[in-house]
Design a protein around this motif. Structure first.
Motif, PDB file in Angstrom:
ATOM      1  N   ALA A 139     -20.105   2.698  -4.411  1.00  0.00           N
ATOM      2  CA  ALA A 139     -20.892   3.681  -3.861  1.00  0.00           C
ATOM      3  C   ALA A 139     -20.065   5.102  -3.511  1.00  0.00           C
ATOM      4  O   ALA A 139     -20.443   6.196  -3.704  1.00  0.00           O
ATOM      5  N   LEU A 140     -18.889   4.643  -3.053  1.00  0.00           N
ATOM      6  CA  LEU A 140     -17.999   5.754  -2.704  1.00  0.00           C
ATOM      7  C   LEU A 140     -16.995   6.264  -3.810  1.00  0.00           C
ATOM      8  O   LEU A 140     -16.375   7.344  -3.557  1.00  0.00           O
ATOM      9  N   GLY A 141     -17.216   5.713  -4.962  1.00  0.00           N
ATOM     10  CA  GLY A 141     -16.431   6.371  -6.063  1.00  0.00           C
ATOM     11  C   GLY A 141     -15.059   5.645  -5.841  1.00  0.00           C
ATOM     12  O   GLY A 141     -14.271   5.963  -7.049  1.00  0.00           O
ATOM     13  N   ASN A 142     -14.582   4.782  -5.182  1.00  0.00           N
ATOM     14  CA  ASN A 142     -13.182   4.227  -5.212  1.00  0.00           C
ATOM     15  C   ASN A 142     -13.309   2.955  -5.918  1.00  0.00           C
ATOM     16  O   ASN A 142     -13.510   1.657  -5.524  1.00  0.00           O
ATOM     17  N   LEU A 143     -13.268   3.188  -7.336  1.00  0.00           N
ATOM     18  CA  LEU A 143     -13.228   1.951  -8.206  1.00  0.00           C
ATOM     19  C   LEU A 143     -12.250   1.006  -7.928  1.00  0.00           C
ATOM     20  O   LEU A 143     -12.250  -0.139  -8.277  1.00  0.00           O
ATOM     21  N   ARG A 144     -10.891   1.435  -7.723  1.00  0.00           N
ATOM     22  CA  ARG A 144      -9.695   0.563  -7.705  1.00  0.00           C
ATOM     23  C   ARG A 144      -9.865  -0.051  -6.190  1.00  0.00           C
ATOM     24  O   ARG A 144     -10.009  -1.494  -6.518  1.00  0.00           O
ATOM     25  N   ARG A 145     -10.567   0.026  -5.066  1.00  0.00           N
ATOM     26  CA  ARG A 145     -10.870  -0.746  -4.046  1.00  0.00           C
ATOM     27  C   ARG A 145     -12.107  -1.575  -4.399  1.00  0.00           C
ATOM     28  O   ARG A 145     -11.883  -2.787  -4.062  1.00  0.00           O
ATOM     29  N   ALA A 146     -12.897  -1.089  -5.152  1.00  0.00           N
ATOM     30  CA  ALA A 146     -14.124  -1.897  -5.650  1.00  0.00           C
ATOM     31  C   ALA A 146     -13.574  -3.082  -6.160  1.00  0.00           C
ATOM     32  O   ALA A 146     -14.128  -4.243  -6.054  1.00  0.00           O
ATOM     33  N   ARG A 147     -12.955  -2.647  -7.455  1.00  0.00           N
ATOM     34  CA  ARG A 147     -12.272  -3.685  -8.335  1.00  0.00           C
ATOM     35  C   ARG A 147     -11.424  -4.855  -7.624  1.00  0.00           C
ATOM     36  O   ARG A 147     -11.764  -6.053  -8.082  1.00  0.00           O
ATOM     37  N   ALA A 148     -10.772  -4.538  -6.564  1.00  0.00           N
ATOM     38  CA  ALA A 148      -9.980  -5.536  -6.060  1.00  0.00           C
ATOM     39  C   ALA A 148     -11.128  -6.331  -4.900  1.00  0.00           C
ATOM     40  O   ALA A 148     -10.737  -7.516  -4.893  1.00  0.00           O
ATOM     41  N   HIS A 149     -11.903  -5.632  -4.313  1.00  0.00           N
ATOM     42  CA  HIS A 149     -12.612  -6.702  -3.332  1.00  0.00           C
ATOM     43  C   HIS A 149     -13.344  -7.604  -4.302  1.00  0.00           C
ATOM     44  O   HIS A 149     -13.890  -8.599  -3.905  1.00  0.00           O
ATOM     45  N   ALA A 150     -14.050  -7.305  -5.498  1.00  0.00           N
ATOM     46  CA  ALA A 150     -14.726  -7.803  -6.395  1.00  0.00           C
ATOM     47  C   ALA A 150     -14.066  -9.227  -6.906  1.00  0.00           C
ATOM     48  O   ALA A 150     -14.580 -10.226  -7.087  1.00  0.00           O
ATOM     49  N   ALA A 151     -12.659  -8.919  -7.106  1.00  0.00           N
ATOM     50  CA  ALA A 151     -11.911  -9.892  -7.589  1.00  0.00           C
ATOM     51  C   ALA A 151     -11.521 -10.914  -6.445  1.00  0.00           C
ATOM     52  O   ALA A 151     -11.550 -12.201  -7.038  1.00  0.00           O
ATOM     53  N   ALA A 152     -11.290 -10.456  -5.213  1.00  0.00           N
ATOM     54  CA  ALA A 152     -11.011 -11.409  -4.178  1.00  0.00           C
ATOM     55  C   ALA A 152     -12.522 -12.335  -4.054  1.00  0.00           C
ATOM     56  O   ALA A 152     -12.215 -13.452  -3.719  1.00  0.00           O
ATOM     57  N   ALA A 153     -13.589 -11.598  -4.255  1.00  0.00           N
ATOM     58  CA  ALA A 153     -14.770 -12.401  -3.964  1.00  0.00           C
ATOM     59  C   ALA A 153     -14.864 -13.545  -5.106  1.00  0.00           C
ATOM     60  O   ALA A 153     -15.260 -14.647  -4.790  1.00  0.00           O
TER      61      ALA A 153
END
Length: 425
Positions: free
Chosen positions: A289-303
């Motif tokens: 939602a904040l547009g930070n795709l790098r951090r979004a991708r990292a947390h989704a991969a961790a999940a």
């Protein structure tokens, strides 16, 4: 002729009811004194007459008040009580096993208060499983029985789970009304267990945030956040997770990130892989939602990695849908399509309606980005039909807005206007 209870037939030396009464008398306590700050004289009386069974929490509390171990109040053959086993399943978050256990116990239970306790447990398990209708039915019956027998605190908790079930059915108006009644009762002096008021505050905030009343939602969330010191670490982690989700839905993404990171620290310390995965997924959505795709991708991969260890395909469907949305935002349509397909398959296998609708909607958005408006409309219409079937009002509105945009993009302004009006109505 008065009804005969287990306590009457077993005598003071036999069974939980008799042992509790004997221990209370030996300690020189009245029923009110034994109830203390947490429970009521009416509950103690019901326990001593065999009309009610103790939960795990009440057994621990009463044993501590009497200076005994919980086992001392139970007969050797009562230790593995099916009721206690169901409560333990519930406390451990094994919702399916807990629901099955409570349902099995309810088949032969005819004592009203015992039945109410089982119904309350069933309601909590069903609400956690997103089985709204079943949760509402069980909780409403439980609350009525508790109120009839003069147990207002127990009724308050049952009404909370009734509201939770209504929320799962997306009946937010009735859910909010019930929760505010519960909150009013608590603030009028009802002695609820630690953390319960925090839970109610978060639930009210989630509804207000979902309905667009963000300022009011944040007021409740701030109040809840100020009460977190009352909780142990595990409960604090769970409530921080709920707060993070509520802040994200209210549009306060920075607040959501702060709370989410705090919750993740507690969950990881407790080695709770499943809850950590759920929270990683929420953090991924917040960063998206904040547009930070790098951090979004990292947390989704961790999940996704944590779910490999935890083994929960229903939540894996949510994570796959999140990954599809991230890939779509990044313009990687091939990966987005693959993730959306995987999410749909997992959602169908596990009956995860919310993930199924979201993933199908994402598939429609992918088709639109590929320039195939017909395929996009077909996917969104499937998502809409599924959302209507499961009574998911918020997702119905989201699908209607998407269809309106597609109609406008295709030049059908009349249909676009009609769909937009339906979404707003």
């Amino acid at each position: 002729m008065p009804a005969t209870t287990r306590a009457d037939t077993e005598g003071p030396g036999w069974g939980f009811a008799g042992r509790l009464k004997a221990a209370r008398l030996a300690a020189g306590l009245t029923q009110t004194e034994l109830a203390g700050e947490r429970y009521t004289k009416a509950l103690i009386s019901a326990l001593e007459h065999g009309a009610s069974r103790p939960s795990v929490a009440s057994l621990d509390y009463l044993a501590a008040r009497l200076g005994l171990s919980p086992a001392a109040l139970l007969e050797p053959d009562e230790t593995p009580w099916a009721r206690l086993e169901a409560d333990l399943r519930l406390a451990a978050g094994d919702w399916v096993a807990a629901a099955d256990a409570y349902a099995a116990l309810l088949v032969d239970e005819i004592v009203p208060l015992r039945r109410a306790e089982l119904l309350r447990g069933l309601a909590e398990a069903c609400a956690s499983l997103d089985q709204g209708e079943r949760a509402v039915s069980a909780a409403a019956e439980a609350a009525t029985i508790f109120e009839t027998h003069g147990l207002p605190l127990e009724a308050i908790e049952a009404r909370y789970w009734q509201a939770a079930g209504l929320y799962r059915q997306e009946n937010t108006e009735e859910a909010r009304s019930l929760l505010r009644q519960v909150l009013e009762a608590i603030r009028s002096g009802s002695r609820v267990q630690p953390g319960f008021e925090v839970r109610v505050l978060i639930a009210v905030a989630m509804i207000d945030g979902r309905e667009g009343h963000h300022a009011r939602a944040l007021t409740y969330l701030d109040e809840a956040r100020g009460r977190l010191g009352e909780l142990d670490d595990r409960r604090r982690a769970s409530f921080l997770e709920s707060l993070a989700i509520s802040y994200r839905e209210a549009g306060d993404y920075e607040g959501a990130l702060t709370l989410g990171r705090q919750a993740l620290t507690y969950f990881r310390a407790a080695a709770n892989e499943l809850e950590s995965a759920v929270l990683d997924n929420e953090l991924a959505l917040t960063y998206l939602a904040l547009g930070n795709l790098r951090r979004a991708r990292a947390h989704a991969a961790a999940a996704a990695k944590r779910l490999t260890a935890a083994g929960d395909p229903a939540i894996a469907a949510n994570v796959a849908e999140t990954q599809a949305a991230i890939a779509l935002a990044d313009g990687d349509l091939v990966t987005a399509a693959q993730d959306a397909t995987r999410a749909v398959e997992l959602a169908r296998e596990t009956g995860n309606a919310k993930a199924l609708i979201s993933a199908t909607l994402t598939a429609g958005r992918i088709a639109r980005r590929q320039g195939d408006l017909l395929a996009a409309r077909a996917q969104v219409e499937v998502a809409l039909a599924t959302a209507r079937e499961h009574g998911r009002a918020a997702q119905v509105r989201e699908c209607l807005v998407e269809l309106s945009d597609l109609a406008a993009a295709g030049g059908d302004t009349a249909r676009a206007y009609a769909l937009a009006r339906e979404a707003l109505g």
